[in-house]
Design a protein around this motif. Structure first.
Motif, PDB file in Angstrom:
ATOM      1  N   GLU A  72       0.855  -1.193   0.000  1.00 30.56           N
ATOM      2  CA  GLU A  72       0.000   0.000   0.000  1.00 30.56           C
ATOM      3  C   GLU A  72       0.889   1.241   0.000  1.00 30.56           C
ATOM      4  OE1 GLU A  72      -3.006   2.420   2.806  1.00 30.56           O
ATOM      5  OE2 GLU A  72      -2.675   0.344   3.330  1.00 30.56           O
ATOM      6  N   PHE A  73       1.273   1.664  -1.201  1.00 28.78           N
ATOM      7  CA  PHE A  73       2.344   2.646  -1.354  1.00 28.78           C
ATOM      8  C   PHE A  73       1.957   4.054  -0.917  1.00 28.78           C
ATOM      9  CE2 PHE A  73       0.131   2.064  -5.373  1.00 28.78           C
ATOM     10  CZ  PHE A  73      -0.228   3.350  -5.723  1.00 28.78           C
ATOM     11  N   THR A  74       0.664   4.339  -0.672  1.00 27.04           N
ATOM     12  CA  THR A  74       0.303   5.690  -0.241  1.00 27.04           C
ATOM     13  C   THR A  74       0.742   5.963   1.193  1.00 27.04           C
ATOM     14  OG1 THR A  74      -1.875   5.048   0.600  1.00 27.04           O
ATOM     15  CG2 THR A  74      -1.725   5.626  -1.746  1.00 27.04           C
ATOM     16  N   GLY A  75       0.823   4.912   2.020  1.00 26.45           N
ATOM     17  CA  GLY A  75       1.243   5.082   3.403  1.00 26.45           C
ATOM     18  C   GLY A  75       0.212   5.739   4.304  1.00 26.45           C
ATOM     19  N   ARG A  76      -1.027   5.871   3.832  1.00 32.03           N
ATOM     20  CA  ARG A  76      -2.008   6.611   4.626  1.00 32.03           C
ATOM     21  C   ARG A  76      -2.488   5.819   5.835  1.00 32.03           C
ATOM     22  NH1 ARG A  76      -5.865   8.427  -0.273  1.00 32.03           N
ATOM     23  NH2 ARG A  76      -5.496   6.221  -0.743  1.00 32.03           N
ATOM     24  N   LEU A  77      -2.637   4.498   5.679  1.00 31.33           N
ATOM     25  CA  LEU A  77      -3.032   3.709   6.844  1.00 31.33           C
ATOM     26  C   LEU A  77      -1.881   3.620   7.841  1.00 31.33           C
ATOM     27  CD1 LEU A  77      -5.185   2.074   8.258  1.00 31.33           C
ATOM     28  CD2 LEU A  77      -4.497   0.072   6.919  1.00 31.33           C
ATOM     29  N   VAL A  78      -0.667   3.491   7.329  1.00 33.17           N
ATOM     30  CA  VAL A  78       0.512   3.453   8.215  1.00 33.17           C
ATOM     31  C   VAL A  78       0.655   4.768   8.976  1.00 33.17           C
ATOM     32  CG1 VAL A  78       3.038   3.294   8.233  1.00 33.17           C
ATOM     33  CG2 VAL A  78       1.699   1.681   6.881  1.00 33.17           C
ATOM     34  N   HIS A  79       0.225   5.870   8.383  1.00 33.93           N
ATOM     35  CA  HIS A  79       0.209   7.157   9.096  1.00 33.93           C
ATOM     36  C   HIS A  79      -0.504   7.000  10.441  1.00 33.93           C
ATOM     37  CE1 HIS A  79      -0.349  11.604   9.485  1.00 33.93           C
ATOM     38  NE2 HIS A  79      -1.491  11.239  10.062  1.00 33.93           N
ATOM     39  N   TYR A  80      -1.615   6.274  10.442  1.00 33.31           N
ATOM     40  CA  TYR A  80      -2.386   6.085  11.672  1.00 33.31           C
ATOM     41  C   TYR A  80      -1.771   5.032  12.575  1.00 33.31           C
ATOM     42  CZ  TYR A  80      -6.096   9.101   9.996  1.00 33.31           C
ATOM     43  OH  TYR A  80      -6.808  10.190   9.576  1.00 33.31           O
ATOM     44  N   THR A  81      -1.348   3.906  12.001  1.00 26.86           N
ATOM     45  CA  THR A  81      -0.795   2.847  12.848  1.00 26.86           C
ATOM     46  C   THR A  81       0.479   3.309  13.551  1.00 26.86           C
ATOM     47  OG1 THR A  81       0.382   1.860  10.959  1.00 26.86           O
ATOM     48  CG2 THR A  81      -1.810   0.987  11.482  1.00 26.86           C
ATOM     49  N   GLU A  82       1.307   4.076  12.864  1.00 27.68           N
ATOM     50  CA  GLU A  82       2.536   4.562  13.485  1.00 27.68           C
ATOM     51  C   GLU A  82       2.237   5.533  14.624  1.00 27.68           C
ATOM     52  OE1 GLU A  82       5.016   6.178  10.429  1.00 27.68           O
ATOM     53  OE2 GLU A  82       5.960   4.228  10.014  1.00 27.68           O
ATOM     54  N   ARG A  83       1.309   6.434  14.404  1.00 29.44           N
ATOM     55  CA  ARG A  83       1.011   7.416  15.452  1.00 29.44           C
ATOM     56  C   ARG A  83       0.361   6.771  16.666  1.00 29.44           C
ATOM     57  NH1 ARG A  83       2.160   9.706  11.165  1.00 29.44           N
ATOM     58  NH2 ARG A  83       2.781  11.894  10.979  1.00 29.44           N
ATOM     59  N   ILE A  84      -0.509   5.804  16.432  1.00 28.90           N
ATOM     60  CA  ILE A  84      -1.125   5.134  17.572  1.00 28.90           C
ATOM     61  C   ILE A  84      -0.108   4.258  18.297  1.00 28.90           C
ATOM     62  CG2 ILE A  84      -2.835   3.373  18.193  1.00 28.90           C
ATOM     63  CD1 ILE A  84      -4.692   4.653  16.101  1.00 28.90           C
ATOM     64  N   ALA A  85       0.732   3.565  17.543  1.00 29.38           N
ATOM     65  CA  ALA A  85       1.748   2.715  18.166  1.00 29.38           C
ATOM     66  C   ALA A  85       2.739   3.532  18.989  1.00 29.38           C
ATOM     67  CB  ALA A  85       2.484   1.916  17.097  1.00 29.38           C
ATOM     68  N   HIS A  86       3.023   4.762  18.552  1.00 29.89           N
ATOM     69  CA  HIS A  86       4.027   5.596  19.219  1.00 29.89           C
ATOM     70  C   HIS A  86       3.417   6.624  20.161  1.00 29.89           C
ATOM     71  CE1 HIS A  86       7.638   4.393  16.777  1.00 29.89           C
ATOM     72  NE2 HIS A  86       6.666   3.953  16.005  1.00 29.89           N
ATOM     73  N   SER A 116      -4.758  14.989   9.168  1.00 32.35           N
ATOM     74  CA  SER A 116      -4.311  13.667   8.744  1.00 32.35           C
ATOM     75  C   SER A 116      -5.156  13.158   7.573  1.00 32.35           C
ATOM     76  CB  SER A 116      -4.414  12.682   9.906  1.00 32.35           C
ATOM     77  OG  SER A 116      -3.513  13.023  10.937  1.00 32.35           O
ATOM     78  N   PRO A 117      -4.613  12.190   6.814  1.00 38.45           N
ATOM     79  CA  PRO A 117      -5.409  11.588   5.742  1.00 38.45           C
ATOM     80  C   PRO A 117      -6.724  11.041   6.289  1.00 38.45           C
ATOM     81  CG  PRO A 117      -3.146  10.772   5.697  1.00 38.45           C
ATOM     82  CD  PRO A 117      -3.285  11.557   6.951  1.00 38.45           C
ATOM     83  N   PHE A 118      -7.765  11.147   5.495  1.00 34.63           N
ATOM     84  CA  PHE A 118      -9.102  10.640   5.821  1.00 34.63           C
ATOM     85  C   PHE A 118      -9.846  11.498   6.842  1.00 34.63           C
ATOM     86  CE2 PHE A 118      -6.667   6.459   5.227  1.00 34.63           C
ATOM     87  CZ  PHE A 118      -6.766   6.531   3.853  1.00 34.63           C
ATOM     88  N   SER A 119      -9.247  12.604   7.287  1.00 37.45           N
ATOM     89  CA  SER A 119      -9.985  13.552   8.113  1.00 37.45           C
ATOM     90  C   SER A 119     -10.569  14.597   7.172  1.00 37.45           C
ATOM     91  CB  SER A 119      -9.068  14.224   9.138  1.00 37.45           C
ATOM     92  OG  SER A 119      -9.804  15.175   9.893  1.00 37.45           O
ATOM     93  N   PHE A 120     -11.889  14.623   7.067  1.00 38.12           N
ATOM     94  CA  PHE A 120     -12.547  15.512   6.110  1.00 38.12           C
ATOM     95  C   PHE A 120     -13.516  16.443   6.817  1.00 38.12           C
ATOM     96  CE2 PHE A 120     -11.419  11.770   3.549  1.00 38.12           C
ATOM     97  CZ  PHE A 120     -10.625  12.388   2.595  1.00 38.12           C
ATOM     98  N   ASP A 121     -13.434  17.727   6.452  1.00 40.35           N
ATOM     99  CA  ASP A 121     -14.387  18.708   6.962  1.00 40.35           C
ATOM    100  C   ASP A 121     -15.404  19.078   5.892  1.00 40.35           C
ATOM    101  OD1 ASP A 121     -12.682  20.017   5.280  1.00 40.35           O
ATOM    102  OD2 ASP A 121     -12.207  21.666   6.644  1.00 40.35           O
TER     103      ASP A 121
END
Length: 313
Positions: free
Chosen positions: A179-193, A268-273
């Motif tokens: 998943e080359f966009t890295g958008r889901l990893v954006h969330y997993t990394e922040r929650i893990a850390h 963050s990605p997937f946060s929409f107003d």
């Protein structure tokens, strides 16, 4: 058995599409610039799609039952392909995006939040094409990604050399490192850390699709239906960033930390107003069955967590 041409098709859901077409007994030709080979057994044509002479030269006398265009981003690219494949294919399927409905990028019909956006909100048949804009400029294209897709759809829809369908994909997840966009990893990394996740104060839901489900829908669009025009591709069940976070928290065993920003600010990605979560009713009426996002998302999160660096003490 049908003869299918895939433009792109060497990575992520495009690669899965080629493999599934082959498994269904179809003969597959993949066109790309040679940066990566297609799956074994597929014919490989090396050509730059932006070079019309090179593209037509590589095609030779080949004809196809359908073309699936994975990498068309501008009306200029669409016009080259429309000329190159006229008389060579009966059907042309373009992979498009949910971003065509983003009200921040064009004057579009306003729907109340919670109303699934239908395909008719953006009609490519009547959309204005501006091939004179600087589509060759990478920075311009990145800033006008949604409009490039809308105008590319319009070129094909207004062309009469073949039947045309466009698959407007929701946000694609799954596949771990693929998943080359890295958008889901954006969330997993922040929650893990324990790093704060920036979200809008009034966040709205969006829609997702698993990369394998998108490949299956593209196969269906190319080989199992004669439907034309736009088709929305999203799993059932919209989700906002908090819902996404809850799934990750359940898998990671760590709390999510959020920081709110006002409407219009970067988040963050997937946060929409703004609302543009599309609906999949047309594809269902045409015979395609979708999964539920919550059925496959935990597995996608597990894959993303496997690629997430462990927190340091």
């Amino acid at each position: 058995m049908k003869r299918i041409c895939v433009i792109g098709g060497s990575r992520y859901f495009g690669k899965v599409l080629v493999q599934r077409l082959q498994a269904a007994g179809h003969r597959v030709t993949v066109i790309n610039r040679g940066s990566a080979p297609p799956p074994e057994g597929a014919e490989h044509l090396v050509a730059d799609r932006d070079d019309e002479a090179a593209l037509t030269g590589a095609l030779g006398s080949r004809t196809f039952d359908a073309v699936v265009d994975q990498v068309c981003y501008t009306p200029v690219q669409a016009a080259i392909a429309a000329r190159a494949f006229s008389g060579r294919t009966r059907r042309y399927v373009m992979t498009s995006t949910i971003e065509v409905y983003d009200p921040a990028t064009a004057a579009l019909p306003v729907l109340p939040p919670g109303t699934p956006v239908p395909e008719g909100a953006v009609d490519p048949v009547g959309w204005l094409v501006r091939a004179d804009l600087p589509w060759h400029d990478a920075a311009y294209l990145q800033a006008h990604y949604a409009e490039g897709k809308r105008q590319a759809e319009a070129v094909f829809a207004q062309h009469h050399g073949f039947a045309f369908a466009t698959v407007r994909s929701a946000h694609v997840l799954g596949g771990g490192a693929a998943e080359f966009t890295g958008r889901l990893v954006h969330y997993t990394e922040r929650i893990a850390h324990g790093t704060p996740i920036t979200v809008h104060s009034a966040v709205l839901p969006t829609v997702f699709i698993h990369y394998e489900e998108l490949a299956e829908l593209l196969l269906w669009a190319a080989t199992l239906t004669d439907a034309t025009g736009p088709v929305n591709a999203c799993s059932d069940g919209p989700l906002d960033v908090y819902g996404l976070g809850r799934v990750i928290v359940a898998q990671a065993g760590r709390k999510a930390v959020y920081r709110s920003v006002a409407a219009g600010e970067s988040a963050s990605p997937f946060s929409f107003d703004r609302h543009y979560a599309m609906g999949n009713a047309r594809a269902k009426r045409l015979g395609f069955s979708f999964s539920r996002t919550t059925d496959w998302l935990p597995g996608a999160v597990t894959e993303a967590l496997a690629t997430t660096a462990a927190p340091t003490c």
